[in-house]
Design a protein around this motif. Structure first.
Motif, short mmCIF file in Angstrom:
data_model
loop_
_atom_site.label_atom_id
_atom_site.label_comp_id
_atom_site.label_asym_id
_atom_site.label_seq_id
_atom_site.Cartn_x
_atom_site.Cartn_y
_atom_site.Cartn_z
N VAL A 125 0.81 -1.21 0.00
CA VAL A 125 0.00 0.00 0.00
C VAL A 125 0.85 1.27 0.00
O VAL A 125 0.32 2.38 0.07
CB VAL A 125 -0.99 0.05 1.19
N GLY A 126 2.16 1.12 -0.09
CA GLY A 126 2.95 2.35 -0.10
C GLY A 126 4.44 2.07 -0.22
O GLY A 126 4.86 0.92 -0.40
N ALA A 127 5.27 3.11 -0.14
CA ALA A 127 6.72 2.99 -0.27
C ALA A 127 7.36 2.71 1.09
O ALA A 127 6.80 2.00 1.90
CB ALA A 127 7.26 4.27 -0.90
N GLY A 128 8.52 3.25 1.38
CA GLY A 128 9.25 2.91 2.60
C GLY A 128 9.27 4.05 3.61
O GLY A 128 8.24 4.68 3.87
N THR A 129 10.42 4.30 4.16
CA THR A 129 10.59 5.32 5.21
C THR A 129 10.11 6.68 4.72
O THR A 129 9.55 7.46 5.47
CB THR A 129 12.07 5.43 5.62
N TYR A 130 10.37 6.93 3.44
CA TYR A 130 9.78 8.13 2.84
C TYR A 130 8.71 7.68 1.89
O TYR A 130 8.98 6.83 1.06
CB TYR A 130 10.83 8.97 2.10
N PRO A 131 7.50 8.08 1.96
CA PRO A 131 6.92 9.09 2.84
C PRO A 131 6.54 8.57 4.23
O PRO A 131 6.12 9.36 5.06
CB PRO A 131 5.69 9.53 2.07
N GLY A 132 6.68 7.26 4.47
CA GLY A 132 6.40 6.75 5.80
C GLY A 132 4.94 6.74 6.20
O GLY A 132 4.59 6.67 7.37
N ARG A 133 4.09 6.86 5.23
CA ARG A 133 2.64 6.82 5.50
C ARG A 133 1.95 6.35 4.22
O ARG A 133 2.56 6.30 3.17
CB ARG A 133 2.12 8.20 5.91
N VAL A 134 0.70 6.01 4.37
CA VAL A 134 -0.08 5.64 3.19
C VAL A 134 -0.72 6.89 2.62
O VAL A 134 -1.32 7.67 3.37
CB VAL A 134 -1.16 4.60 3.56
N ILE A 135 -0.55 7.10 1.32
CA ILE A 135 -1.10 8.33 0.75
C ILE A 135 -2.62 8.34 0.80
O ILE A 135 -3.26 7.30 0.70
CB ILE A 135 -0.62 8.56 -0.70
N LYS A 136 -3.16 9.54 0.96
CA LYS A 136 -4.62 9.68 1.07
C LYS A 136 -5.28 9.28 -0.24
O LYS A 136 -4.75 9.51 -1.32
CB LYS A 136 -4.99 11.11 1.43
N GLY A 137 -6.44 8.67 -0.13
CA GLY A 137 -7.18 8.27 -1.32
C GLY A 137 -6.76 6.92 -1.86
O GLY A 137 -7.23 6.49 -2.90
N LYS A 138 -5.84 6.23 -1.16
CA LYS A 138 -5.39 4.90 -1.58
C LYS A 138 -6.59 3.97 -1.69
O LYS A 138 -7.46 3.95 -0.81
CB LYS A 138 -4.40 4.38 -0.53
N LYS A 139 -6.63 3.22 -2.75
CA LYS A 139 -7.76 2.30 -2.95
C LYS A 139 -7.64 1.08 -2.05
O LYS A 139 -6.72 0.27 -2.19
CB LYS A 139 -7.81 1.86 -4.41
N LEU A 140 -8.52 0.99 -1.11
CA LEU A 140 -8.49 -0.08 -0.12
C LEU A 140 -9.87 -0.73 -0.02
O LEU A 140 -10.84 -0.22 -0.56
CB LEU A 140 -8.09 0.50 1.24
N PRO A 141 -9.97 -1.88 0.66
CA PRO A 141 -11.30 -2.48 0.84
C PRO A 141 -12.22 -1.55 1.63
O PRO A 141 -11.75 -0.70 2.40
CB PRO A 141 -11.01 -3.76 1.62
N GLY A 142 -13.49 -1.72 1.47
CA GLY A 142 -14.45 -0.91 2.23
C GLY A 142 -15.85 -1.06 1.69
O GLY A 142 -16.12 -1.91 0.84
N ARG A 143 -16.71 -0.19 2.18
CA ARG A 143 -18.10 -0.22 1.75
C ARG A 143 -18.22 0.16 0.28
O ARG A 143 -17.68 1.16 -0.15
CB ARG A 143 -18.92 0.77 2.58
N MET A 144 -18.98 -0.64 -0.45
CA MET A 144 -19.13 -0.39 -1.88
C MET A 144 -20.60 -0.26 -2.23
O MET A 144 -21.45 -0.91 -1.63
CB MET A 144 -18.52 -1.55 -2.65
N GLY A 145 -20.88 0.55 -3.21
CA GLY A 145 -22.26 0.72 -3.68
C GLY A 145 -23.02 1.74 -2.87
O GLY A 145 -22.44 2.46 -2.05
N SER A 146 -24.32 1.83 -3.13
CA SER A 146 -25.17 2.81 -2.49
C SER A 146 -24.64 4.23 -2.73
O SER A 146 -24.72 5.09 -1.88
CB SER A 146 -25.30 2.53 -1.00
N ASP A 147 -24.08 4.44 -3.90
CA ASP A 147 -23.56 5.76 -4.28
C ASP A 147 -24.56 6.42 -5.23
O ASP A 147 -25.30 5.74 -5.93
CB ASP A 147 -22.22 5.63 -5.02
N ARG A 148 -24.51 7.74 -5.25
CA ARG A 148 -25.33 8.45 -6.22
C ARG A 148 -24.62 8.37 -7.57
O ARG A 148 -23.47 8.80 -7.70
CB ARG A 148 -25.48 9.90 -5.78
N VAL A 149 -25.27 7.78 -8.53
CA VAL A 149 -24.65 7.54 -9.83
C VAL A 149 -25.46 8.22 -10.93
O VAL A 149 -26.69 8.13 -10.94
CB VAL A 149 -24.54 6.03 -10.13
N THR A 150 -24.77 8.93 -11.81
CA THR A 150 -25.43 9.53 -12.96
C THR A 150 -25.07 8.75 -14.21
O THR A 150 -23.90 8.48 -14.44
CB THR A 150 -24.97 10.99 -13.16
N VAL A 151 -26.07 8.37 -14.97
CA VAL A 151 -25.80 7.77 -16.28
C VAL A 151 -26.20 8.81 -17.30
O VAL A 151 -27.35 9.24 -17.36
CB VAL A 151 -26.61 6.48 -16.49
#
Lengths: 113, 206
Positions: free
Chosen positions: B143-169
């Motif tokens: 999920v990321g590099a090493g000592t630099y930046p030493g954190r996971v970048i924001k917005g990283k695609k990870l597991p979680g709740r999916m669907g129930s989004d407002r979708v426009t076609v």
């Protein structure tokens, strides 16, 4: 779901005869090649139907030059010119896939009087 | 601009035998409850109401709006931004006949909820080999590099709740309009389950 039928109902063709699995039918389809239109016949045994509404399809099997041919047609497609029921078959199941393993005399279906 | 409920899908045929998938939406009754004006609210919009509901089951603020507009109690209200406020009057009903067959519309809905999903389903990650001692099957990997930046970048695609989004076609073709029953058919699929609330928007704020 009645509201779905209101939309769908317009596309259900009334001129298609009633038939089911086991029946021997002749399907006449329109084939367009360039500007020319010709009719093509496919005669065989109905071995199954599936789906509902405008999405309903049926499967026809025949033996052509010793090779089994199966075709699936949408029941209400405008491609179909006409369907003729030649013989009513008496069968005890909805899908006649067992016919694929049978040949000649064993592949017969009893006729309904 | 209409509010409706998804009824379900079916299909019809072209003369050539090709089929056209149709999603049927029930979009009636739709009433104009109120208007938002430049002077009063700083923007222009219609407030529309949709659906039939028993008076005692409707929330009081919505009921108040309905009473004021002189229309039967509605289920859902929704604002639609517009450039032209003169087209409909408060209290009038909007029929599906504002749509024509062949017209292009945008359709909004809430997609089906999928629950907590892994990265393969949620983000389309490829996953690892199934066998040959792989040990990396459907895992997200690094999920990321090493000592630099030493954190996971924001917005990283990870597991979680999916669907129930407002979708426009966008850009769906209207293929069926049944005014009598308040039904609209659009070509192709739209987000959400049968019975979910759907918004139909005409092209260009009108």
């Amino acid at each position: 779901m009645d509201e779905l039928k209101i939309i769908e109902g317009k596309y259900i063709r009334e001129d298609i005869p009633d038939f089911g699995p086991g029946d021997l039918i002749r399907v006449t389809t329109k084939i367009k090649r360039g500007n020319k239109m010709r009719l093509h016949h496919f005669e065989g045994r109905v071995i199954g139907m599936r789906g509902s509404g405008t999405g309903k399809t049926f499967m026809v099997r025949k033996i052509s030059h010793g090779i089994g041919i199966e075709k699936i047609f949408p029941l209400y497609t405008p491609i179909i010119e006409s369907i003729e029921v030649l013989k009513k078959g008496k069968v005890r199941r909805a899908k006649l896939f067992y016919l694929r393993e049978k040949e000649g005399k064993a592949a017969r279906v009893k006729e309904k009087k | 601009m209409l509010i409706g409920r998804k009824i379900g899908m079916t299909k019809k045929f072209k003369e050539t035998g090709e089929d056209i998938p149709i999603t049927v939406i029930k979009a009636s009754p739709v009433f104009v409850l109120d208007k938002r004006t430049e002077e009063k609210d700083g923007y222009k919009a219609y407030v529309l109401g949709f659906g039939k509901k028993k008076e005692k089951r409707v929330k009081k603020p919505i009921l108040g709006l309905c009473k004021k507009a002189g229309v039967p109690p509605v289920e859902i209200i929704q604002e639609f931004r517009t450039d032209d406020l003169s087209k409909f009057e408060i209290g009038s009903e909007i029929s599906v006949s504002i749509l024509k067959e062949g017209e292009i519309v945008d359709v909004l809905g809430r997609s089906k909820g999928r629950g907590f999903q892994g990265v393969v389903k949620r983000w389309g990650f490829a996953g690892g080999p199934a066998s040959h001692g792989s040990r990396l099957h459907r895992a997200p990997g690094s999920v990321g590099a090493g000592t630099y930046p030493g954190r996971v970048i924001k917005g990283k695609k990870l597991p979680g709740r999916m669907g129930s989004d407002r979708v426009t076609v966008k850009n769906l073709e209207v293929v069926e309009v049944n005014e009598e029953n308040g039904l609209v058919g659009v070509k192709g699929g739209i987000p959400g389950a049968r019975g979910s609330i759907i918004l139909i928007k005409k092209k260009g704020n009108q």
